[in-house]
Motif scaffolding. Structure first.
Motif, PDB file in Angstrom:
ATOM      1  N   PRO A 110       0.808  -1.228   0.000  1.00 59.01           N
ATOM      2  CA  PRO A 110       0.000   0.000   0.000  1.00 59.01           C
ATOM      3  C   PRO A 110       0.836   1.271   0.000  1.00 59.01           C
ATOM      4  N   ILE A 111       1.980   1.242   0.723  1.00 56.32           N
ATOM      5  CA  ILE A 111       2.835   2.433   0.733  1.00 56.32           C
ATOM      6  C   ILE A 111       3.418   2.698  -0.649  1.00 56.32           C
ATOM      7  N   LEU A 112       3.895   1.624  -1.305  1.00 55.59           N
ATOM      8  CA  LEU A 112       4.418   1.796  -2.664  1.00 55.59           C
ATOM      9  C   LEU A 112       3.319   2.261  -3.624  1.00 55.59           C
ATOM     10  N   ALA A 113       2.112   1.738  -3.433  1.00 51.59           N
ATOM     11  CA  ALA A 113       0.996   2.164  -4.285  1.00 51.59           C
ATOM     12  C   ALA A 113       0.706   3.650  -4.079  1.00 51.59           C
ATOM     13  N   GLY A 114       0.801   4.107  -2.824  1.00 50.85           N
ATOM     14  CA  GLY A 114       0.600   5.527  -2.555  1.00 50.85           C
ATOM     15  C   GLY A 114       1.665   6.393  -3.211  1.00 50.85           C
ATOM     16  N   LEU A 115       2.917   5.941  -3.180  1.00 46.35           N
ATOM     17  CA  LEU A 115       3.991   6.690  -3.836  1.00 46.35           C
ATOM     18  C   LEU A 115       3.775   6.753  -5.348  1.00 46.35           C
ATOM     19  N   ILE A 116       3.345   5.639  -5.911  1.00 43.77           N
ATOM     20  CA  ILE A 116       3.053   5.630  -7.350  1.00 43.77           C
ATOM     21  C   ILE A 116       1.893   6.583  -7.655  1.00 43.77           C
ATOM     22  N   GLY A 117       0.886   6.609  -6.781  1.00 37.60           N
ATOM     23  CA  GLY A 117      -0.225   7.539  -6.969  1.00 37.60           C
ATOM     24  C   GLY A 117       0.223   8.980  -6.935  1.00 37.60           C
ATOM     25  N   TYR A 118       1.157   9.289  -6.057  1.00 36.64           N
ATOM     26  CA  TYR A 118       1.705  10.649  -5.957  1.00 36.64           C
ATOM     27  C   TYR A 118       2.436  11.030  -7.244  1.00 36.64           C
ATOM     28  N   VAL A 119       3.241  10.120  -7.759  1.00 42.15           N
ATOM     29  CA  VAL A 119       3.992  10.395  -8.990  1.00 42.15           C
ATOM     30  C   VAL A 119       3.051  10.510 -10.186  1.00 42.15           C
ATOM     31  N   MET A 120       2.055   9.642 -10.257  1.00 43.43           N
ATOM     32  CA  MET A 120       1.121   9.666 -11.387  1.00 43.43           C
ATOM     33  C   MET A 120       0.205  10.892 -11.333  1.00 43.43           C
ATOM     34  N   ALA A 121      -0.073  11.380 -10.136  1.00 41.53           N
ATOM     35  CA  ALA A 121      -0.880  12.600 -10.028  1.00 41.53           C
ATOM     36  C   ALA A 121      -0.152  13.775 -10.662  1.00 41.53           C
ATOM     37  N   ASP A 122       1.166  13.836 -10.471  1.00 38.43           N
ATOM     38  CA  ASP A 122       1.941  14.905 -11.093  1.00 38.43           C
ATOM     39  C   ASP A 122       1.891  14.796 -12.616  1.00 38.43           C
ATOM     40  N   LEU A 123       2.040  13.583 -13.124  1.00 40.34           N
ATOM     41  CA  LEU A 123       1.946  13.377 -14.577  1.00 40.34           C
ATOM     42  C   LEU A 123       0.562  13.751 -15.088  1.00 40.34           C
ATOM     43  N   GLY A 124      -0.464  13.313 -14.369  1.00 37.94           N
ATOM     44  CA  GLY A 124      -1.830  13.637 -14.791  1.00 37.94           C
ATOM     45  C   GLY A 124      -2.092  15.132 -14.795  1.00 37.94           C
ATOM     46  N   SER A 125      -1.568  15.838 -13.795  1.00 40.38           N
ATOM     47  CA  SER A 125      -1.768  17.292 -13.760  1.00 40.38           C
ATOM     48  C   SER A 125      -1.105  17.963 -14.954  1.00 40.38           C
ATOM     49  N   GLY A 126       0.057  17.428 -15.373  1.00 42.29           N
ATOM     50  CA  GLY A 126       0.750  18.009 -16.529  1.00 42.29           C
ATOM     51  C   GLY A 126       0.000  17.780 -17.826  1.00 42.29           C
ATOM     52  N   VAL A 127      -0.500  16.560 -18.024  1.00 46.42           N
ATOM     53  CA  VAL A 127      -1.251  16.257 -19.251  1.00 46.42           C
ATOM     54  C   VAL A 127      -2.519  17.096 -19.311  1.00 46.42           C
ATOM     55  N   TYR A 128      -3.215  17.185 -18.186  1.00 46.96           N
ATOM     56  CA  TYR A 128      -4.457  17.969 -18.147  1.00 46.96           C
ATOM     57  C   TYR A 128      -4.170  19.450 -18.389  1.00 46.96           C
ATOM     58  N   HIS A 129      -3.147  19.971 -17.731  1.00 50.93           N
ATOM     59  CA  HIS A 129      -2.774  21.377 -17.884  1.00 50.93           C
ATOM     60  C   HIS A 129      -2.392  21.673 -19.335  1.00 50.93           C
ATOM     61  N   TRP A 130      -1.621  20.779 -19.942  1.00 53.66           N
ATOM     62  CA  TRP A 130      -1.237  20.964 -21.346  1.00 53.66           C
ATOM     63  C   TRP A 130      -2.472  20.990 -22.242  1.00 53.66           C
ATOM     64  N   GLY A 131      -3.423  20.096 -21.997  1.00 53.82           N
ATOM     65  CA  GLY A 131      -4.605  20.017 -22.847  1.00 53.82           C
ATOM     66  C   GLY A 131      -5.443  21.271 -22.796  1.00 53.82           C
ATOM     67  N   ILE A 132      -5.731  21.768 -21.591  1.00 52.65           N
ATOM     68  CA  ILE A 132      -6.615  22.930 -21.515  1.00 52.65           C
ATOM     69  C   ILE A 132      -5.887  24.226 -21.844  1.00 52.65           C
ATOM     70  N   ASP A 133      -4.556  24.226 -21.764  1.00 53.18           N
ATOM     71  CA  ASP A 133      -3.801  25.397 -22.202  1.00 53.18           C
ATOM     72  C   ASP A 133      -3.797  25.533 -23.720  1.00 53.18           C
ATOM     73  N   ASN A 134      -3.892  24.420 -24.435  1.00 53.43           N
ATOM     74  CA  ASN A 134      -3.664  24.443 -25.879  1.00 53.43           C
ATOM     75  C   ASN A 134      -4.884  24.163 -26.743  1.00 53.43           C
ATOM     76  N   TYR A 135      -5.934  23.609 -26.185  1.00 58.24           N
ATOM     77  CA  TYR A 135      -7.078  23.215 -27.013  1.00 58.24           C
ATOM     78  C   TYR A 135      -8.388  23.660 -26.370  1.00 58.24           C
ATOM     79  N   GLY A 136      -9.378  23.892 -27.241  1.00 58.42           N
ATOM     80  CA  GLY A 136     -10.706  24.241 -26.759  1.00 58.42           C
ATOM     81  C   GLY A 136     -10.840  25.698 -26.397  1.00 58.42           C
ATOM     82  N   GLY A 137     -12.027  26.042 -25.923  1.00 59.06           N
ATOM     83  CA  GLY A 137     -12.314  27.417 -25.541  1.00 59.06           C
ATOM     84  C   GLY A 137     -13.441  27.459 -24.539  1.00 59.06           C
ATOM     85  N   ALA A 138     -13.965  28.659 -24.313  1.00 61.27           N
ATOM     86  CA  ALA A 138     -15.011  28.826 -23.303  1.00 61.27           C
ATOM     87  C   ALA A 138     -16.260  28.023 -23.635  1.00 61.27           C
ATOM     88  N   GLY A 139     -16.506  27.747 -24.932  1.00 55.97           N
ATOM     89  CA  GLY A 139     -17.692  27.005 -25.324  1.00 55.97           C
ATOM     90  C   GLY A 139     -17.508  25.499 -25.365  1.00 55.97           C
TER      91      GLY A 139
END
Length: 301
Positions: A110-139
């Motif tokens: 469980p501890i290793l799984a938590g560490l992996i979750g922490y690392v993957m959360a950072d990756l997920g935040s980057g992918v999400y941030h990149w997507g909304i910075d570059n694509y789509g709009g208010a509509g």
């Protein structure tokens, strides 16, 4: 009934030009009238199916920056309720993971799984941030308000430090609550729950980590400053690079541990090329930075 009038051959005598105009008011010429019965045409109605041009669609968005006491930066009870719900699901996930680990005498996984979750959360935040910075709009469905908010953030980044806690986190807390609740109801595996609890918690609080990355060190709690300096949370200097031209790097906002790898390997550039060749959509990062990306100073009134 439609009436078609046709003039008969002219019976007007040949007169000089000046007298002809005066004489035309005195002689009434006979005409032949032809009648034909036709169905009266209905008045044309505007076709509601055809698209109409709304002038407001081409009106540039308002450029008024938020002010310090703007009500839009304050939390309300709905925001607080969603943050409470999101925190509850995260804590229940972690509690069930700890209880399951204690019952099964399994702690390492469980501890290793938590560490992996922490690392993957950072990756997920980057992918999400990149997507909304570059694509789509208010509509854009579902994500439109977040895309608009992140675009405004590039112009007025200081506003995130003025947002109250629940105002800043409620959107992610709502998503976390809906995603984690069914998992904690049907799953008892301490490893899975450890990963889910840490990953979802880091994702939910990523906006707070983001706000701290925009806060001067003197105003940060000492523990937060120490975590930034130790690389546990994204640092101010690392995130500051994202707000400098060409605005196409350092997207990760949890710990920032993925930023150097993703940028050096040009992962996001490769993804942009795939999207462009497959869908023909150009990312905003390919255009020259304009006033929408230029940071403006803080408003005080």
């Amino acid at each position: 009934m439609a009436i078609l009038a046709q003039p008969a051959p002219s019976l007007r005598p040949h007169l000089p030009h000046r007298r002809r105009a005066r004489f035309s008011h005195q002689i009434s010429l006979p005409t032949r009238v032809h009648c034909s019965a036709t169905a009266p045409s209905k008045p044309r109605r505007p076709n509601s199916d055809l698209p109409t041009l709304d002038p407001t669609l081409h009106t540039p968005p308002a450029t008024r920056p938020p002010v310090i006491n703007d009500p839009a930066l304050k939390s309300n009870w709905s925001h607080r309720a969603w943050v409470a719900g999101g925190c509850t699901t995260v804590l229940v996930s972690l509690a069930k993971s700890a209880t399951g680990a204690a019952d099964s005498h399994i702690w390492l996984e469980p501890i290793l799984a938590g560490l992996i979750g922490y690392v993957m959360a950072d990756l997920g935040s980057g992918v999400y941030h990149w997507g909304i910075d570059n694509y789509g709009g208010a509509g854009t469905p579902v994500f439109g308000s977040q895309i608009e908010a992140f675009q405004g953030h590039h112009k007025w980044p200081w506003t995130i430090t003025r947002r109250q806690f629940a105002n800043n986190l409620h959107a992610l807390a709502r998503a976390v609550a809906f995603a984690v609740l069914p998992i904690i109801l049907i799953c008892d595996d301490p490893v899975v729950l450890g990963f889910v609890g840490v990953c979802s918690g880091c994702i939910m609080f990523s906006q707070q980590f983001h706000a701290w990355a925009h806060t001067t060190k003197s105003k940060l709690p000492p523990l937060v400053a120490a975590l930034q300096d130790g690389g546990v949370l994204v640092s101010r200097s690392q995130h500051a690079a994202h707000h400098r031209a060409p605005y196409n790097n350092n997207y990760c906002i949890v710990s920032g541990v993925w930023n150097e790898t993703l940028d050096s390997l040009r992962v996001f550039e490769a993804m942009e090329m795939v999207i462009f060749f497959k869908l023909g959509v150009r990312p905003r990062s390919w255009t020259d930075p304009n006033s929408d990306w230029t940071e403006q100073s803080e408003a005080t009134s």
